[in-house]
Structure formats: C-alpha cells, structure tokens
Scaffold this motif. Structure first.
Motif, PDB file in Angstrom:
ATOM      1  N   HIS A 123      26.842 -35.820  94.007  1.00 18.70           N
ATOM      2  CA  HIS A 123      27.531 -35.913  92.713  1.00 18.70           C
ATOM      3  C   HIS A 123      26.543 -35.653  91.581  1.00 18.70           C
ATOM      4  O   HIS A 123      25.409 -36.135  91.599  1.00 18.70           O
ATOM      5  N   SER A 124      26.968 -34.884  90.591  1.00 22.53           N
ATOM      6  CA  SER A 124      26.136 -34.620  89.411  1.00 22.53           C
ATOM      7  C   SER A 124      27.056 -34.359  88.223  1.00 22.53           C
ATOM      8  O   SER A 124      28.281 -34.518  88.321  1.00 22.53           O
ATOM      9  N   HIS A 125      26.476 -33.973  87.109  1.00 26.14           N
ATOM     10  CA  HIS A 125      27.300 -33.652  85.944  1.00 26.14           C
ATOM     11  C   HIS A 125      26.641 -32.552  85.131  1.00 26.14           C
ATOM     12  O   HIS A 125      25.450 -32.294  85.257  1.00 26.14           O
ATOM     13  N   VAL A 126      27.437 -31.924  84.295  1.00 31.48           N
ATOM     14  CA  VAL A 126      26.972 -30.839  83.440  1.00 31.48           C
ATOM     15  C   VAL A 126      27.369 -31.153  82.005  1.00 31.48           C
ATOM     16  O   VAL A 126      28.559 -31.322  81.708  1.00 31.48           O
ATOM     17  N   THR A 127      26.379 -31.273  81.124  1.00 33.08           N
ATOM     18  CA  THR A 127      26.651 -31.440  79.702  1.00 33.08           C
ATOM     19  C   THR A 127      26.805 -30.064  79.078  1.00 33.08           C
ATOM     20  O   THR A 127      25.907 -29.224  79.173  1.00 33.08           O
ATOM     21  N   LEU A 128      27.921 -29.830  78.442  1.00 28.93           N
ATOM     22  CA  LEU A 128      28.224 -28.502  77.907  1.00 28.93           C
ATOM     23  C   LEU A 128      27.573 -28.331  76.538  1.00 28.93           C
ATOM     24  O   LEU A 128      28.221 -28.393  75.497  1.00 28.93           O
ATOM     25  N   ASP A 129      26.266 -28.115  76.547  1.00 28.36           N
ATOM     26  CA  ASP A 129      25.561 -27.867  75.291  1.00 28.36           C
ATOM     27  C   ASP A 129      25.327 -26.370  75.138  1.00 28.36           C
ATOM     28  O   ASP A 129      25.342 -25.610  76.099  1.00 28.36           O
ATOM     29  N   GLY A 130      25.104 -25.958  73.895  1.00 31.59           N
ATOM     30  CA  GLY A 130      24.977 -24.546  73.605  1.00 31.59           C
ATOM     31  C   GLY A 130      23.650 -23.936  73.986  1.00 31.59           C
ATOM     32  O   GLY A 130      23.486 -22.709  73.915  1.00 31.59           O
ATOM     33  N   GLN A 131      22.666 -24.751  74.365  1.00 34.65           N
ATOM     34  CA  GLN A 131      21.375 -24.212  74.762  1.00 34.65           C
ATOM     35  C   GLN A 131      21.437 -23.645  76.181  1.00 34.65           C
ATOM     36  O   GLN A 131      21.057 -22.505  76.417  1.00 34.65           O
ATOM     37  N   GLU A 132      21.908 -24.452  77.112  1.00 40.51           N
ATOM     38  CA  GLU A 132      21.944 -24.008  78.509  1.00 40.51           C
ATOM     39  C   GLU A 132      23.147 -23.118  78.787  1.00 40.51           C
ATOM     40  O   GLU A 132      23.078 -22.195  79.603  1.00 40.51           O
ATOM     41  N   TYR A 133      24.258 -23.396  78.087  1.00 35.70           N
ATOM     42  CA  TYR A 133      25.472 -22.623  78.313  1.00 35.70           C
ATOM     43  C   TYR A 133      26.003 -22.114  76.974  1.00 35.70           C
ATOM     44  O   TYR A 133      26.926 -22.689  76.394  1.00 35.70           O
ATOM     45  N   PRO A 134      25.425 -21.019  76.454  1.00 35.46           N
ATOM     46  CA  PRO A 134      25.912 -20.451  75.186  1.00 35.46           C
ATOM     47  C   PRO A 134      27.378 -20.049  75.307  1.00 35.46           C
ATOM     48  O   PRO A 134      27.871 -19.706  76.393  1.00 35.46           O
ATOM     49  N   ASP A 135      28.067 -20.076  74.192  1.00 35.70           N
ATOM     50  CA  ASP A 135      29.493 -19.760  74.182  1.00 35.70           C
ATOM     51  C   ASP A 135      29.763 -18.397  74.830  1.00 35.70           C
ATOM     52  O   ASP A 135      29.125 -17.395  74.492  1.00 35.70           O
ATOM     53  N   HIS A 136      30.699 -18.378  75.759  1.00 36.88           N
ATOM     54  CA  HIS A 136      31.071 -17.121  76.407  1.00 36.88           C
ATOM     55  C   HIS A 136      31.889 -16.288  75.420  1.00 36.88           C
ATOM     56  O   HIS A 136      32.866 -16.772  74.841  1.00 36.88           O
ATOM     57  N   PRO A 137      31.530 -15.019  75.204  1.00 37.83           N
ATOM     58  CA  PRO A 137      32.205 -14.229  74.168  1.00 37.83           C
ATOM     59  C   PRO A 137      33.707 -14.069  74.397  1.00 37.83           C
ATOM     60  O   PRO A 137      34.477 -14.053  73.437  1.00 37.83           O
ATOM     61  N   GLU A 138      34.149 -13.954  75.650  1.00 38.66           N
ATOM     62  CA  GLU A 138      35.582 -13.796  75.904  1.00 38.66           C
ATOM     63  C   GLU A 138      36.363 -15.022  75.446  1.00 38.66           C
ATOM     64  O   GLU A 138      37.415 -14.915  74.810  1.00 38.66           O
ATOM     65  N   MET A 139      35.833 -16.223  75.763  1.00 39.17           N
ATOM     66  CA  MET A 139      36.533 -17.436  75.365  1.00 39.17           C
ATOM     67  C   MET A 139      36.386 -17.674  73.860  1.00 39.17           C
ATOM     68  O   MET A 139      37.308 -18.192  73.216  1.00 39.17           O
ATOM     69  N   SER A 140      35.252 -17.298  73.292  1.00 31.19           N
ATOM     70  CA  SER A 140      35.088 -17.415  71.840  1.00 31.19           C
ATOM     71  C   SER A 140      36.098 -16.539  71.119  1.00 31.19           C
ATOM     72  O   SER A 140      36.636 -16.923  70.076  1.00 31.19           O
ATOM     73  N   ASP A 141      36.376 -15.354  71.664  1.00 30.91           N
ATOM     74  CA  ASP A 141      37.389 -14.485  71.064  1.00 30.91           C
ATOM     75  C   ASP A 141      38.760 -15.146  71.097  1.00 30.91           C
ATOM     76  O   ASP A 141      39.548 -15.022  70.144  1.00 30.91           O
ATOM     77  N   LEU A 142      39.049 -15.849  72.192  1.00 30.12           N
ATOM     78  CA  LEU A 142      40.336 -16.553  72.287  1.00 30.12           C
ATOM     79  C   LEU A 142      40.440 -17.629  71.208  1.00 30.12           C
ATOM     80  O   LEU A 142      41.487 -17.769  70.556  1.00 30.12           O
ATOM     81  N   VAL A 143      39.346 -18.374  71.003  1.00 29.02           N
ATOM     82  CA  VAL A 143      39.357 -19.429  69.992  1.00 29.02           C
ATOM     83  C   VAL A 143      39.483 -18.830  68.594  1.00 29.02           C
ATOM     84  O   VAL A 143      40.242 -19.324  67.746  1.00 29.02           O
ATOM     85  N   ARG A 144      38.736 -17.756  68.326  1.00 25.26           N
ATOM     86  CA  ARG A 144      38.825 -17.106  67.006  1.00 25.26           C
ATOM     87  C   ARG A 144      40.244 -16.582  66.764  1.00 25.26           C
ATOM     88  O   ARG A 144      40.774 -16.655  65.654  1.00 25.26           O
ATOM     89  N   SER A 145      40.852 -16.027  67.812  1.00 20.86           N
ATOM     90  CA  SER A 145      42.211 -15.514  67.680  1.00 20.86           C
ATOM     91  C   SER A 145      43.179 -16.633  67.314  1.00 20.86           C
ATOM     92  O   SER A 145      44.073 -16.454  66.477  1.00 20.86           O
ATOM     93  N   TYR A 146      42.988 -17.805  67.941  1.00 19.74           N
ATOM     94  CA  TYR A 146      43.816 -18.967  67.596  1.00 19.74           C
ATOM     95  C   TYR A 146      43.645 -19.331  66.122  1.00 19.74           C
ATOM     96  O   TYR A 146      44.627 -19.544  65.399  1.00 19.74           O
ATOM     97  N   ARG A 147      42.395 -19.361  65.654  1.00 16.93           N
ATOM     98  CA  ARG A 147      42.161 -19.763  64.258  1.00 16.93           C
ATOM     99  C   ARG A 147      42.698 -18.710  63.281  1.00 16.93           C
ATOM    100  O   ARG A 147      43.238 -19.068  62.232  1.00 16.93           O
ATOM    101  N   ARG A 148      42.529 -17.444  63.620  1.00 19.71           N
ATOM    102  CA  ARG A 148      43.071 -16.408  62.732  1.00 19.71           C
ATOM    103  C   ARG A 148      44.589 -16.506  62.655  1.00 19.71           C
ATOM    104  O   ARG A 148      45.186 -16.287  61.596  1.00 19.71           O
TER     105      ARG A 148
END
Length: 758
Positions: free
Chosen positions: A382-407
C-alpha cells in the motif's frame, strides 16, 4: 543523533494472511504463473476539478490525476481505477446564483472521470444534490461506469445502475460491486420545479431518494443482504472481489465482518489525512483524504497464481530506506577511517552510537527483504500519491478540458438585461461598497503602495487562467461580490476587480459620510482575521500566516496634515453631526467624531463630546480611550491615566485601556505623569496574557527598554518584531531606523547610553 536514526528501528515480520479470495465458495479457474495489477482509489472529491492556481503548493485536480494515471499506463502497469462517491458536487446546498455553474462543473468532472479511465464508481448523497435525473443524465452521456447493487426500482426490482462491473486485468478478473448506505435516502436538499436551484431543509423535511428521480419508485435495500447475493453470483467468475462502499466507517466494518467472500472495500465517508488501510475481519478496507488531493495505491503481486496475499508494505518501505542507511554508514566509516565504534567513541560519541545502531539495523533489514523475496507467496504493497504539480505537471489534454469548462461559463450570462439580485441593492442607511475610485481621491500614497502588492494583480490571475466567469474564484479576486453596492454577475464585474481597499477595510459608504472614519477594528480586530481566512485558507493558501501576510499589504500611515486628508476630515466631521443628533446614536458614531476631532487638533471639542458620550454609555472602553487621548492632547496626562485606571478597575481586563495606560506612562507630560515602572507593570501583564500576540505590545516594550536606557535591548526587541512580521514600512520600521542610527552614532563617538526616563 542523526535525524534519520532517531528512535529504534523495529523490523516486523511479514504480516500474515489478509485476503482469502474464495472464502469457501467455488471460484473461477485457477490462475497460472505470476501476475501484477495496481488498484488506484479515491473518495469524496467534493466537486474539485482543479486546485487553486494562486499558490504553487496546492495539490490535486484532474489534470494532475490524469498525468499520474497516464504515466503508470505508459510504464506498462495494469490499472484498476475506482472512486467511491461524493465526487461531482461540493455541498448539500447550492445557492441560486451558483446553480448553473454547479451543473456545468459536474458535467466537466464527469467528462474528466471518463477521460481518465475510471473503471467503476458509485455515488453518494452529494452526487444527488441537483437531482437524481441529472446524475442519470451524466452517467448516460459520459458512459460512466456507475455501480450500485442495492439501489433499485421498487416495482421491477431492477438496479437503477449496474450492480457490479467485471474487469479483466490480464488474466486476473476483478468484480467491483457498488453499495450505498440507506442513509443516502435522506437528502437534505432538493431542486425547485425547474431543477435550477437547491434549498436546504430541516431534518423533519427530508427529501427521499425516490423524489429525486422521474420513476418515483427508487429504493435502497439493505447492503449486507444484497451483497451476500451478488458476491455469491460473481465468485464463480472473479478472482478478486472489491466493494465500492458509500457507507459510514462503522457500517463498513460491520459489513466486512458480515459478508463472506469480499477481499477489499474502498470506503466513502472515511475521514483520513493520508490514504490508509485497515484489515478488520481479514478484509482490506481502504480510505483516502477528501478533495481529490491524494490517491491511494495498492500494488498486487500474484505469485504462482495464488490468491492469498501478504502485506509487504512495511518491508517495501525498508527496501527504500536501505540505501540511505548504507550511505550513512559509509559516510561515518569514511570520515573516521574505521568501522569500529569503540575507536570513534572518544572523539565523536554521536557517530559511534549511530554506527552501532546501523550495525544492528542493516543486517536485520537485509534479512527481512531477503526472506520476503524468497517466499513464493502473493502479496500487496500500500502507498499513496500526492498530486502536486512538481512530480505530476498538469496534463495538457485534461487542462484543455478544464479551460473549456471555464470558457463555457460565459454562456450562462448571455441575458444582459437580467434584473440585479436584490441582495446587492443597498437598503436605506445600510453600508455599501463604493469601489477604489472613491478611495483614490484622498489616499493617493496608499493607492500607489497597493498597486505594488499581489492584491492589485488578483484579477490578472483570473484572466491568465480564463477564470473570469468562475464564481468560485471571483469571490476572492474581487471586492463586493453579492454584497450591498457590489455586483452579482461576472459580466458586471467592471470596477470591482482585484482585492481592493474595501476588502480589508469594509464597505466605504459610511466612511465617505464620516460615520465610521478609519475604523481600526477592520485592521487589527476579529473582522480581518475572518475576512483574510475566507480566501487564505488551507486549500488556497496553505502557507498563510496572518501576521506576516497582513504586514506585506498594510498601507503606509495616513499623513493627517496632507491637504486632501485634512479637507476630507473636515467634511467628514460636518457630515457626522446629523448622526450624533439622533436619539438612537450608537457609540461608534461618537467614536468616529472624537477621532476626527483629535486628528484635526480640536482636543477641547473632542473632550466635551467624549464626556457627553460617556454619560450615555458609562465605562465604554473606546469612548474612555478617546477621552484620555483628548486629555493627553491638552497636557492633562495624569487625568487621562486616572480616567483609564478607573475604567480598568471597574471592569474585566480590557486590552485597549491597558495599552493606552502603558503608552501614557511612557509618554506622559512633565508634570510627573511619566512612570516607566508603571508602564512595565502594564506591559509585562499584557505580554503574559491577552496582549502577547499583538505586536503593538512589543513596540511598547521596546520603547520602555529605550526609556530605561537599554538602547541595544530596545533595538533587538523591535528587530524581532519587524523580522517576524516581514515589514517594509511602518511605525515599527521608522522607530527601528531612528534607534539604529542613534546606536551607530553612540558607538562612533563613544557616547554614554541614553538616560533612563528620556
């Protein structure tokens, strides 16, 4: 001792049997060879789609979640991605103005779950807050793998969603069953007739689950009874059975002890600061923190086809630690040229003790790892993953989805002729926001200072992230949202952009009328603590420290002799007369007028007004202080001290009264009022009780040290305050600069220290 070796290192034997998949039932065909798969689980996302971009320490969000999952898939891992509910919405109550955005964000989150490849998920009460029909629409439109075996249509007995999903991970088949607690029936919110808003109801007005669906006959059956039937059905095909449980911790543990054949439970409603696991009744029960900041991970290694798993979580942590222990040992040996602790002891006792501990620990660690590797049994880690932007930078495909929602949020405000919300129309005599255009007229130096702060660039952050229509962000990046005199829609934000003067000082309409001129409580009272932390909370500003942050944005003091300011003071004093003449005039009207008189140098008038006010409000703390200020300004300092002492003795300890007494003892006139010893009594009492966190007391203490001839101590005291508060300019820094210059001058010419009482 080296921090890596604090406390004893205890090696535990590999944990015993925890998962027994078949549980006495007929199982699927046995597995051959070795297999690996990884469970990634989450719960209670609470409507979070992306973390606040204002601070790089924030964690979570679907762009980072997707980046992690894609990285694991690219590495060849077979993933099983599960979520146990309360994922789409944030709260049980949605205000009317937030209804449109709430639905739009739930739609975007559903799309994000689907894009990230979730294999199964169940729902909780928060997922129903805009109605069951809306949840069903999201499931159908985004083809979400929603499972809920005990949520059924009353008439037919058919499940509302799929009861379970059978998922193949290579040759390993995993059945994922969804179960929801009966308590989810009692939803304390409901849609209106148009399904546009939510209303919180009392406990006596619970809305039942069936009222949220078109079918009107949805029921939740007992999860234990349903699970026994479903587990028996899937055991003929599944090697592993996992339950997605939206139940309480107590009910989850009862379930684990009551249902045979379940291997693991991913819990909902399971409070946890870090992903964790328990093994009640031989069942692996998993939970993660809320808000989607951290993912739980369980790596399963199936050896020789075995489906009995040992817990090797601790052994794997030792495997990670072993290289660090060996490196530390080599460093000590290399530094001293020997591996014999007794030869090092005479010159470096700590290193000798560390070497002894390492000599005992490293062989035990190596032995435990070797024994674990040699055993041909299946295991999990058992382990865990902290979703910080250093180790796991925002994936561009999902960022586009979020931006599309905000637009897309801009489309919610196409009706430009909509009537303003009544909440923002000021009632007669009510305080209202006036925007910074009014503040600039008299406070140019303060405005120019503000322009160089982060607060003045708050709206630009919104534009950078295309969040200018996001109401969840607007509330912290503007002033006056949904408040009298403010604005109610993102398309009417003009003039209210950025964190303006009124964000800290409060609505300015009374200030313009002279009623609440320079209300100090807005700077250092409870109001600002509340207002700051509304936005600078753990989620958005995890490093926030009020004292430090406030000092960075505190404007320079107002110069009362500046012509614009004096003109404004005079006009304000005239304007407040009408309020003072009213029979129901409250103390703050008198306080404001006294403050204005003092600033204009009208001490006699201030004293007369203070006496009149104290006749109406005997012993009032701030009015008494105003009278004392007036007496001090007239050179009657001893009378001022006597007045404050009388008020202080008559009531519970009052910090403001005590503070002014200390100030007068330090700065009294030449008629004998100056009394550093009495000032010390006041200051020491305050520093030991209610005033200890107020830097004003530290400034008074520094002034006392100076008055006692202790210049170096005074400088050191005020330096501590300025450094702690990270001040750039203030009365503290002015005083520090003057005293430091005097300190240098005395050292250069070898002058004696200042005389006590100076």
């Amino acid at each position: 001792m080296n921090p890596a070796l604090r406390g004893p290192v205890v090696l535990l034997a590999v944990a015993g049997l925890v998962l027994a998949s078949c549980g006495g039932m007929d199982g699927p065909p046995p597995l051959q060879g070795d297999h690996e798969f990884t469970l990634v689980y989450s719960q209670s996302n609470f409507g979070n789609i992306e973390p606040c971009a204002c601070n790089n320490r924030t964690t979570g969000g679907f762009p980072r979640r997707f980046a992690y999952l894609e990285a694991q898939r690219a590495a060849g891992k077979k993933l099983l991605v599960l979520d146990s509910g309360d994922s789409l919405f944030t709260e049980k109550y949605v205000s009317p103005e937030m209804a449109g955005q709430t639905r739009a964000k739930a739609d975007a989150i559903a799309a994000a779950f689907a894009k990230s490849g979730v294999d199964a998920m169940t729902f909780g009460e928060l997922d129903l807050q805009t109605g069951g029909n809306y949840l069903k629409r999201l499931v159908e439109e985004h083809d979400l793998p929603m499972v809920a075996a005990n949520v059924k249509l009353r008439k037919s007995g058919d499940p509302l969603f799929e009861p379970y999903r059978m998922i193949s991970l290579g040759d390993v088949k995993v059945a994922v069953i969804g179960l929801v607690a009966p308590e989810v029936r009692r939803i304390v919110s409901q849609t209106n007739e148009e399904g546009a808003t939510m209303t919180t109801l009392s406990k006596e007005q619970h809305v039942f689950l069936e009222d949220l669906f078109e079918d009107k006959d949805v029921v939740i059956e007992d999860p234990i009874e349903v699970a026994r039937e479903v587990v028996a059905d899937v055991r003929g095909e599944a090697h592993v059975v996992i339950v997605l449980s939206h139940m309480s911790p107590r009910m989850t543990k009862e379930f684990a002890a009551s249902v045979t054949g379940v291997d693991a439970i991913v819990g909902g409603h399971m409070p946890s600061n870090q992903p964790k696991y328990e093994i009640p009744a031989g069942v692996l029960v998993l939970s993660t923190p809320m808000n989607g900041t951290v993912l739980g991970v369980v790596d399963f290694d199936v050896r020789n086809g075995g489906l009995v798993f040992q817990d090797r979580t601790e052994v794997e942590s030792f495997r990670e630690r072993l290289p660090r222990l060996e490196a530390l040992r080599d460093t000590i040996v290399g530094r001293h040229g020997t591996d014999v602790p007794e030869e090092i002891e005479a010159t470096d006792l700590e290193s000798a003790n560390n070497l002894r501990l390492l000599g005992a620990t490293i062989p035990d660690v190596e032995r435990a790892i070797a024994e674990a590797d040699a055993e041909p049994v299946s295991y999990f880690v058992h382990s865990h993953v902290t979703l910080d932007g250093q180790e796991y930078p925002d994936h561009p495909e999902m960022s586009d989805l979020v931006r599309s929602y905000r637009r897309g949020l801009a489309d919610l405000y196409t009706d430009a002729a909509a009537e303003p919300n009544p909440a923002i129309v000021p009632a007669a005599g009510a305080q209202a926001y006036v925007k910074d255009v009014e503040c600039i007229k008299c406070h140019r130096p303060q405005y120019e200072f503000w322009q160089n702060t982060f607060h003045a660039r708050a709206w630009q952050t919104m534009l950078d992230y295309e969040a200018q229509y996001d109401l969840e962000c607007i509330v912290c990046h503007t002033v006056g949202y949904m408040a009298p005199g403010g604005f109610d829609r993102p398309d009417t934000v003009a003039g209210y952009e950025n964190v303006q003067c009124e964000s800290c000082h409060g609505p300015g309409s009374f200030h313009l009328d002279g009623i609440s001129f320079l209300d100090a409580s807005k700077i250092d009272g409870d109001a600002v603590r509340m207002d700051c932390e509304r936005c600078h909370n753990n989620e958005h500003s995890p490093e926030f420290q009020r004292e430090t942050y406030v000092s960075r944005v505190s404007c320079p003091p107002i110069d009362p002799n500046e012509p614009l300011v004096r003109g404004a003071l005079g006009l304000a004093r005239q304007g407040i007369e009408k309020s003072l003449a009213k029979p129901d005039a409250v103390p703050r009207f008198f306080q404001a007028a006294i403050d204005l008189d003092l600033r204009l140098g009208n001490h006699e008038q201030a004293l007369r007004l203070a006496k009149t006010a104290l006749e109406k409000f005997p012993g009032h703390e701030k009015l008494s202080v105003g009278a004392a200020w007036a007496l001090d300004g007239l050179g009657r300092t001893q009378e001022a001290i006597d007045l404050l002492a009388e008020v202080y003795d008559a009531r519970d300890p009052q910090p403001l009264v005590l503070k002014e007494m200390a100030r007068l003892f330090l700065h009294g006139d030449d008629r004998g009022a100056r009394d550093p010893q009495s000032a010390r009594v006041c200051i020491e009492h305050a520093l030991g009780s209610f005033g200890a966190k107020d830097p004003a007391w530290n400034l008074l203490h520094a002034e006392l040290l100076y008055a006692e001839g202790k210049l170096d101590d005074a400088v050191a005291e005020i330096e501590r305050v300025v450094d702690k508060m990270q001040m750039r300019t203030s009365p503290y820094t002015d005083r520090l600069e003057a005293w430091t210059a005097e300190q240098r001058a005395r050292r250069e010419v070898r002058l004696p220290p200042p005389m006590a009482g100076r």
